[in-house]
Structures are given as C-alpha cells and as structure tokens.
Design a protein around this motif. Structure first.
Motif, PDB file in Angstrom:
ATOM      1  N   ILE A  72       3.251  -4.603   3.755  1.00 14.02           N
ATOM      2  CA  ILE A  72       4.264  -3.754   3.127  1.00 14.02           C
ATOM      3  C   ILE A  72       4.393  -2.436   3.883  1.00 14.02           C
ATOM      4  O   ILE A  72       5.486  -1.979   4.189  1.00 14.02           O
ATOM      5  CB  ILE A  72       3.903  -3.458   1.654  1.00 14.02           C
ATOM      6  N   GLN A  73       3.243  -1.808   4.175  1.00 14.29           N
ATOM      7  CA  GLN A  73       3.259  -0.484   4.798  1.00 14.29           C
ATOM      8  C   GLN A  73       1.935  -0.234   5.504  1.00 14.29           C
ATOM      9  O   GLN A  73       0.882  -0.535   4.957  1.00 14.29           O
ATOM     10  CB  GLN A  73       3.467   0.579   3.722  1.00 14.29           C
ATOM     11  N   PHE A 107      -3.472   8.165   1.413  1.00 11.11           N
ATOM     12  CA  PHE A 107      -2.434   7.175   1.708  1.00 11.11           C
ATOM     13  C   PHE A 107      -1.629   6.993   0.434  1.00 11.11           C
ATOM     14  O   PHE A 107      -2.194   6.928  -0.653  1.00 11.11           O
ATOM     15  CB  PHE A 107      -3.060   5.835   2.104  1.00 11.11           C
ATOM     16  N   ASP A 108      -0.320   6.875   0.559  1.00 12.16           N
ATOM     17  CA  ASP A 108       0.554   6.822  -0.614  1.00 12.16           C
ATOM     18  C   ASP A 108       1.546   5.673  -0.464  1.00 12.16           C
ATOM     19  O   ASP A 108       2.390   5.689   0.421  1.00 12.16           O
ATOM     20  CB  ASP A 108       1.296   8.160  -0.725  1.00 12.16           C
ATOM     21  N   GLN A 164      -3.062  -5.732  -1.914  1.00  9.27           N
ATOM     22  CA  GLN A 164      -4.342  -5.512  -1.256  1.00  9.27           C
ATOM     23  C   GLN A 164      -4.187  -4.342  -0.282  1.00  9.27           C
ATOM     24  O   GLN A 164      -3.206  -4.282   0.464  1.00  9.27           O
ATOM     25  CB  GLN A 164      -4.787  -6.756  -0.497  1.00  9.27           C
ATOM     26  N   ALA A 165      -5.150  -3.429  -0.319  1.00  9.74           N
ATOM     27  CA  ALA A 165      -5.176  -2.302   0.618  1.00  9.74           C
ATOM     28  C   ALA A 165      -6.396  -2.466   1.519  1.00  9.74           C
ATOM     29  O   ALA A 165      -7.509  -2.687   1.031  1.00  9.74           O
ATOM     30  CB  ALA A 165      -5.260  -0.981  -0.130  1.00  9.74           C
ATOM     31  N   VAL A 166      -6.176  -2.382   2.835  1.00  5.76           N
ATOM     32  CA  VAL A 166      -7.252  -2.522   3.816  1.00  5.76           C
ATOM     33  C   VAL A 166      -7.180  -1.310   4.731  1.00  5.76           C
ATOM     34  O   VAL A 166      -6.110  -0.987   5.258  1.00  5.76           O
ATOM     35  CB  VAL A 166      -7.081  -3.815   4.651  1.00  5.76           C
ATOM     36  N   SER A 173      -7.616   7.598  10.970  1.00  2.20           N
ATOM     37  CA  SER A 173      -7.811   6.919   9.691  1.00  2.20           C
ATOM     38  C   SER A 173      -6.542   6.144   9.389  1.00  2.20           C
ATOM     39  O   SER A 173      -5.442   6.589   9.704  1.00  2.20           O
ATOM     40  CB  SER A 173      -8.075   7.935   8.580  1.00  2.20           C
ATOM     41  N   TYR A 174      -6.669   4.981   8.784  1.00  5.04           N
ATOM     42  CA  TYR A 174      -5.487   4.161   8.535  1.00  5.04           C
ATOM     43  C   TYR A 174      -5.633   3.317   7.277  1.00  5.04           C
ATOM     44  O   TYR A 174      -6.739   3.099   6.784  1.00  5.04           O
ATOM     45  CB  TYR A 174      -5.197   3.241   9.736  1.00  5.04           C
ATOM     46  N   CYS A 175      -4.516   2.839   6.778  1.00  2.79           N
ATOM     47  CA  CYS A 175      -4.485   1.924   5.640  1.00  2.79           C
ATOM     48  C   CYS A 175      -3.248   1.040   5.755  1.00  2.79           C
ATOM     49  O   CYS A 175      -2.162   1.534   6.059  1.00  2.79           O
ATOM     50  CB  CYS A 175      -4.439   2.689   4.316  1.00  2.79           C
TER      51      CYS A 175
END
Length: 184
Positions: free
Chosen positions: A7-8, A19-20, A32-34, A174-176
């Motif tokens: 998604i993003q 992260f938003d 799911q967020a990774v 940093s990432y998501c």
C-alpha cells in the motif's frame, strides 16, 4: 488463496519519528506493517509503539491492552500484561536496561492489524520485534532482544489511520511498508 499488496512505503529522513498510513484502505482483511527503526543518537534506546485513528481523528482514552513476552539471547527477560493504555507498546526499550552509549539501536518489526475495517469487532493485533542495542557496524557487541506481543483495542471503530512511532527521533534510513492482505 490470499493476495498481499504493498500500500505504502515510507523512508524517514533525519529528525522524524513516525510512519503514518492515512487513509487506511478498507478493502483488505488485515493490514501488515513491516519495517526498521534506527535510533538517531548514541544514547537512544528505541521503543516502538502505535496508535490508531478513525474518521474523527486519533482514538483516545485508555483503550489499548496487550500481553508481551520478551527475551534476551536464550533467556526470558520479562512477561508483561498492560491494560488501559493510551498507546500500544510493541517493544519496550526501557525493560531490563538503561541507555546505551556506544552506538545506535536498531529495531525491526512486523505488526498485523486484524479486523481493522469491521465496525462490529474490536481491532486485534500481533507483533514480532527484534532490537539490537549499541549497534556498531561489524561489531558483535550490544544486547539483542526479541519480543512477541499481542493485544486488542477496546474500540470497535473502523480504523482509517495507523501511526507507528518510536520514543526518540529516528536516523535516516528507517523505513516501513504497509501491506494489505485479502482473500482472492
């Protein structure tokens, strides 16, 4: 068969700490967020938390409850239950240690948000996290911790916003990535 769609993806620049995902698409069975958070300073220990929102803004009140088991190496470090919290704590950097002074903390996470779009159910979630404190590239120093956490949000609102954050500023890189999962 299930389908997983990105998604993003967000990469943080220096000085940012969250992260938003806003708005959250309501077309998936779960989200799911990774990602990975890197602390921006030598004395930061990075705790990871999230907060949900609906069409009226961020959900407020003491609505988050969770159960967490954390380990250090092969040892169970703590088992904790938190109830009536204002945010959901995915990884508690304060557990069992003080701040580190010889490097940064790096925290990886996978968070699953179940039933987030169903206004007839409370949103439940599970998370797997790992943090290496005092990380110095090429070194084996520093503590390595892992945590398994699950929880529920005492609010049946349809979730339209997910914020994942750390207790301190994050270093660049940093990432998501947020994924949507649905049955095909």
């Amino acid at each position: 068969m299930a389908t997983m769609e990105a998604i993003q993806t967000t990469y943080l620049e220096a000085g940012l700490s969250f992260f938003d995902l806003n708005p959250v698409p309501a077309t998936y069975e779960y989200i799911q967020a990774v990602g990975q958070l890197k602390s921006s300073g030598s004395s930061n220990a990075t705790s990871i938390w999230f907060q949900l929102g609906d069409s009226g803004g961020l959900l407020s009140g003491s609505i988050y409850s969770d159960f967490q088991m954390a380990g250090l190496g092969g040892t169970t470090e703590n088992v904790a239950t938190r109830t009536d919290q204002t945010t959901a704590l995915i990884y508690d950097a304060a557990t069992g240690r003080g701040t580190q002074s010889d490097g940064e903390s790096i925290g990886n996470f996978i968070i699953n948000f179940f039933d987030y779009a169903n206004a007839n159910k409370n949103t439940s979630w599970s998370a797997t996290t790992g943090v290496q404190d005092s990380y110095i590239y090429g070194s084996t120093s520093g503590d390595r911790r892992t945590a398994l956490t699950q929880g529920v949000v005492a609010d049946a609102s349809t979730v339209t916003r997910i914020i994942i954050a750390s207790t301190g500023n994050c270093a660049r890189g940093s990432y998501c990535t947020f994924y949507g999962i649905k049955s095909s």
